[in-house]
Write a protein that holds these residues in place. Structure first.
Motif, PDB file in Angstrom:
ATOM      1  N   GLY A 325       0.839  -1.215   0.000  1.00 55.90           N
ATOM      2  CA  GLY A 325       0.000   0.000   0.000  1.00 55.90           C
ATOM      3  C   GLY A 325       0.869   1.259   0.000  1.00 55.90           C
ATOM      4  O   GLY A 325       0.357   2.366  -0.102  1.00 55.90           O
ATOM      5  N   TYR A 326       2.215   1.081   0.064  1.00 53.78           N
ATOM      6  CA  TYR A 326       3.108   2.234   0.157  1.00 53.78           C
ATOM      7  C   TYR A 326       3.159   2.987  -1.175  1.00 53.78           C
ATOM      8  O   TYR A 326       3.239   2.404  -2.239  1.00 53.78           O
ATOM      9  N   ARG A 327       3.102   4.357  -1.064  1.00 59.33           N
ATOM     10  CA  ARG A 327       3.272   5.192  -2.268  1.00 59.33           C
ATOM     11  C   ARG A 327       4.243   6.312  -1.918  1.00 59.33           C
ATOM     12  O   ARG A 327       4.111   6.931  -0.861  1.00 59.33           O
ATOM     13  N   SER A 328       5.205   6.555  -2.800  1.00 62.09           N
ATOM     14  CA  SER A 328       6.139   7.657  -2.524  1.00 62.09           C
ATOM     15  C   SER A 328       5.430   8.975  -2.785  1.00 62.09           C
ATOM     16  O   SER A 328       4.664   9.085  -3.733  1.00 62.09           O
ATOM     17  N   GLY A 329       5.735   9.956  -1.922  1.00 58.51           N
ATOM     18  CA  GLY A 329       5.061  11.249  -2.062  1.00 58.51           C
ATOM     19  C   GLY A 329       5.869  12.248  -2.880  1.00 58.51           C
ATOM     20  O   GLY A 329       5.646  13.448  -2.811  1.00 58.51           O
ATOM     21  N   ILE A 330       6.890  11.769  -3.632  1.00 53.99           N
ATOM     22  CA  ILE A 330       7.754  12.691  -4.395  1.00 53.99           C
ATOM     23  C   ILE A 330       6.976  13.256  -5.577  1.00 53.99           C
ATOM     24  O   ILE A 330       6.394  12.517  -6.352  1.00 53.99           O
ATOM     25  N   ASP A 331       7.001  14.585  -5.658  1.00 55.26           N
ATOM     26  CA  ASP A 331       6.302  15.221  -6.777  1.00 55.26           C
ATOM     27  C   ASP A 331       7.277  16.133  -7.506  1.00 55.26           C
ATOM     28  O   ASP A 331       7.507  17.263  -7.118  1.00 55.26           O
ATOM     29  N   ARG A 332       7.929  15.603  -8.510  1.00 49.25           N
ATOM     30  CA  ARG A 332       8.918  16.389  -9.267  1.00 49.25           C
ATOM     31  C   ARG A 332       8.743  16.096 -10.748  1.00 49.25           C
ATOM     32  O   ARG A 332       8.113  15.106 -11.118  1.00 49.25           O
ATOM     33  N   ASP A 333       9.378  16.969 -11.564  1.00 48.19           N
ATOM     34  CA  ASP A 333       9.238  16.783 -12.997  1.00 48.19           C
ATOM     35  C   ASP A 333      10.479  16.173 -13.634  1.00 48.19           C
ATOM     36  O   ASP A 333      10.517  15.915 -14.820  1.00 48.19           O
TER      37      ASP A 333
END
Lengths: 576, 216
Positions: A325-333
């Motif tokens: 259920g783990y999701r990385s929260g990294i939000d980059r382009d």
């Protein structure tokens, strides 16, 4: 064993490489600067010292020639001749004083034509005393002409010039002297910029040092001879005076002394290097500042690069632990962002697949589910040798009539769950439940060489488990009927594969062996045993289980006879 | 009047006593050790023999200043000679000497006649000009009236000497020997006596102020 570097974290590596590079560049810059500047400064200092030496020679010569000019002019003065010709000591004494003041010399003597003292402006020389053997009067007497010399007079060093006074024959000598003292040395220092010292091996006559430095230098008298002996003349060397270093040059000056007179020129090494030291300090300071800044930037940069990687690594650990259920929260382009998205999608995919697998495990056995996932689901099958087991509750229909349906279902589910677990423990695959009947297969889809042994072991265990199960049910409610089962086991070839339409498939086994096992199960009632196995099964388990032959029978739907065996055990052999 | 006659008579008598009936001569040569003749050497009688009375002065001599030089450059005179220093140049001269033998000074003069200088002591007197350092000359004051200068070949000829034993000495500017060390006793009779001197001389050396030609 992997090295420390290989085990280091990415962030540490980036940081170390970064700071190492900057440090190397800094040290290289500093080293190169030091080399070039040091060489340049040394060369300049040497050249300056050499120039100073030349200037110094010029200054000394100039002083001598000025002294000579002055004395020659004075000797040609008619008034002097006239007063000298009086040979009157008192008059000459006062005249000498006047002349000394007029020319500004440190020493002025007047002698007669034989070198006997007539007057000394300083009043040290006794009138009448002969100076005929004293340089430079001795030389002037011999030459009948001017002579100059550096000599010691009354514990001081003087540059002396003796000129004859012509009247017009030589009627006397005029001796002029300039002291080579600290004042002169200081003037030379002022003119040349280098310290100057006049010394013999035993004595320092004059030096341009003042104050504490002077005391230090004069204290060197004892070591002066060693100092002079150590260094070749005209060869610059480094000389340490207290905390200060001097590039020094020793030369000999011609003088009438008991030991040679040396002049030492001392150019301050530290003073010359001061700009370089300042430069070095600044480079170090700038370098240190740059290093700190670079390190900070390095830390930030390394952090910036590695932090999301660290997050991803942590996420990967979670996934490995099973947390899908783990999701990385990294939000980059950038690439990292792409990686994070890919990671999230991948884990999402994994999670979905795991859900499907879980669901499949509930519908089909885990082995079949695995086989299906592994090799895909296609129609068709293969012939394999397996052992098929059928287990059925006897008289189920009769006692099901007297029970409420819910209780019946609960009882059935409890029974099937316990039996299924035993089968699965022995790696058997539950093919299907047919009402209260269980059909299990050993040896497919995963091939197992001891499939027969496993089937028989499962059956024996099922019977034992059933005894326990019945005891438990009785303990809860004495009204619950005791269950009795019959188990039929047959070994032989079957066709294993997916059966059905392309939209909906069933993994199952088909063939004579399946029918045989079912028939054997039905026959258990007739033979009064809970377990019946075919001859082929017996052949494979005879070594492991004590078996008993029950007879030959022609099973319905088969041509030849089949040998019947059971396991010889108390809980099996009973005919309940 | 009688007194005058008496004085003249006494003079004549003295002359007759002093002068022998005949006079002798000394000739010779002043040579260097290598045999070359020495010019401008003063050969002189150091002291008169006992019984020989010297002719008395007053003697006069001259040393000119011509072309910014003293002429002659060596002037031997007898003690008691008055020397005049006429200036024949069109410029001033300042003749002087601070020699121990004679110290005098004739401050700057040109057209007028300077007072004569009496040399009353024997010895060497170097003469100079205060304003022209190269102008030097030597006046050699001889104790007796008997002296002569050698010629270019170093030859000399002393005449009119009364008979007797004469201590003869020589002086030259560059002689290393003192005159009293060159004395030779020469007997003067009817014949001409021959004597020669060998002198050790110092090489001539330039003196400061001897650089002539700079003009004025």
């Amino acid at each position: 064993m992997r090295g420390w570097w290989a085990r280091s974290r990415l962030r540490t590596k980036i940081f170390l490489v970064f700071s190492g590079l900057i440090l190397a560049v800094l040290l290289l810059t500093l080293g190169a600067t030091q080399l070039v500047v040091s060489r340049q400064t040394q060369a300049t200092l040497r050249h300056e010292l050499w120039t100073t030496g030349q200037v110094f020679q010029g200054l000394v010569q100039e002083r001598t020639s000025r002294l000579l000019t002055n004395s020659t002019l004075l000797a040609g003065d008619f008034a002097l001749k006239r007063v000298l010709a009086t040979y009157d000591a008192t008059t000459l004494m006062s005249a000498a004083l006047s002349y000394q003041q007029r020319i500004g010399v440190d020493l002025l003597w007047i002698t007669d034509e034989h070198g006997a003292v007539l007057a000394d402006a300083r009043g040290h020389q006794r009138p009448g005393a002969s100076l005929a053997q004293v340089s430079p009067i001795k030389e002037a007497l011999t030459l009948g002409d001017a002579a100059s010399v550096i000599a010691e007079v009354e514990a001081g060093l003087f540059q002396l010039v003796a000129v004859p006074v012509h009247g017009p024959d030589v009627i006397g000598f005029l001796i002029l002297g300039q002291a080579i003292d600290d004042v002169f040395a200081e003037q030379l220092e002022h003119d040349t910029g280098s310290h100057v010292a006049f010394l013999t091996a035993t004595r320092v006559f004059a030096s341009s040092f003042s104050g504490a430095e002077r005391a230090k230098f004069v204290a060197l008298e004892q070591t002066a001879s060693a100092l002079l002996a150590e260094h070749a003349l005209q060869e610059p060397f480094l000389f340490r005076l207290g905390d200060e270093r001097f590039l020094s040059l020793v030369s000999v000056i011609e003088a009438h002394l008991s030991s040679p007179l040396y002049v030492v020129l001392l150019g301050s090494y530290d003073e010359a290097f001061a700009p370089f030291y300042m430069l070095r300090r600044r480079i170090l300071l700038i370098g240190a500042g740059g290093l700190v800044m670079a390190l900070l930037v390095g830390v930030g940069l390394a952090g910036g690069i590695t932090a999301p990687v660290q997050t991803l690594v942590a996420g990967m650990r979670e996934v490995l632990k099973g947390n899908l259920g783990y999701r990385s929260g990294i939000d980059r382009d950038d690439e990292i962002g792409f990686l994070a998205n890919a990671f999230n999608e991948m884990v999402g995919g994994l999670e979905e697949r795991e859900k499907i697998r879980d669901l499949m495990n509930k519908v089909v056995s885990p082995e079949i589910a695995h086989e299906m996932l592994q090799h895909g689901v296609t129609l068709g099958g293969e012939v394999r040798e397996v052992t098929v087991l059928f287990a059925d509750i006897r008289g189920f229909t009769s006692f099901s009539e007297g029970m409420p349906p819910q209780d019946l279902l609960r009882l059935l589910n409890a029974y099937l769950g316990r039996m299924s677990r035993i089968i699965e423990r022995e790696n058997g695959v539950i093919d299907k439940y047919i009402g209260d009947e269980v059909m299990a297969v050993f040896g497919t889809p995963l091939a197992q060489p001891d499939h027969a042994v496993r089937a028989v072991a499962a059956a024996v265990e099922m019977l034992r488990e059933l005894a326990g199960f019945n005891a438990e049910q009785q303990a809860v409610s004495p009204l619950v009927p005791r269950l009795r089962i019959g188990i039929g086991i047959a070994t032989g070839p079957v066709v294993a594969g997916n059966v059905g339409s392309p939209e909906r498939l069933n993994y199952t086994v088909l063939g004579d062996t399946v029918n045989l096992a079912s028939r054997l199960q039905s026959l258990t009632k007739d033979y009064g045993t809970a377990l019946l196995m075919s001859g082929l099964t017996y052949e494979q388990v005879a070594q492991r289980f004590p078996c008993r032959f029950l007879g030959q029978v022609v099973v319905r739907g088969r041509q030849e006879e089949t040998a019947l065996y059971t396991v010889q055990r108390d809980d099996v052999g009973g005919t309940e | 009047m009688v007194g005058r006659f008496l004085f003249f008579f006494l003079q004549c008598l003295a002359l007759c006593v002093a002068l022998p009936s005949f006079a002798g001569e000394i000739t010779g040569q002043v040579l260097r050790k290598d045999g070359a003749g020495i010019a401008q050497a003063v050969v002189f009688v150091q002291a008169l023999p006992v019984g020989v009375a010297a002719p008395t002065g007053p003697w006069k001599a001259e040393m000119d200043q011509m072309q910014r030089e003293f002429t002659p450059s060596v002037l031997p005179i007898a003690v008691g000679t008055e020397v005049r220093f006429p200036n024949r140049d069109q410029i001033h001269h300042h003749v002087y000497s601070f020699s121990r033998t004679k110290s005098f000074e004739l401050p700057l003069y040109k057209d007028e006649e300077a007072a004569p200088v009496l040399f009353d002591k024997s010895g060497i007197v170097k003469i100079g000009c205060n304003i022209h350092d190269w102008m030097t000359a030597t006046i050699f004051v001889v104790p007796t009236p008997y002296f002569v200068l050698s010629d270019e070949a170093g030859r000399f000829h002393l005449k009119d000497l009364p008979a007797g034993n004469y201590p003869l000495a020589v002086w030259h500017e560059s002689s290393l020997a003192k005159p009293e060390d060159t004395v030779q006793t020469v007997q003067v009779g009817t014949q001409t006596s021959e004597v020669s001197f060998a002198l050790e001389t110092a090489p001539p050396r330039p003196r400061p102020g001897s650089r002539k030609g700079g003009g004025y």
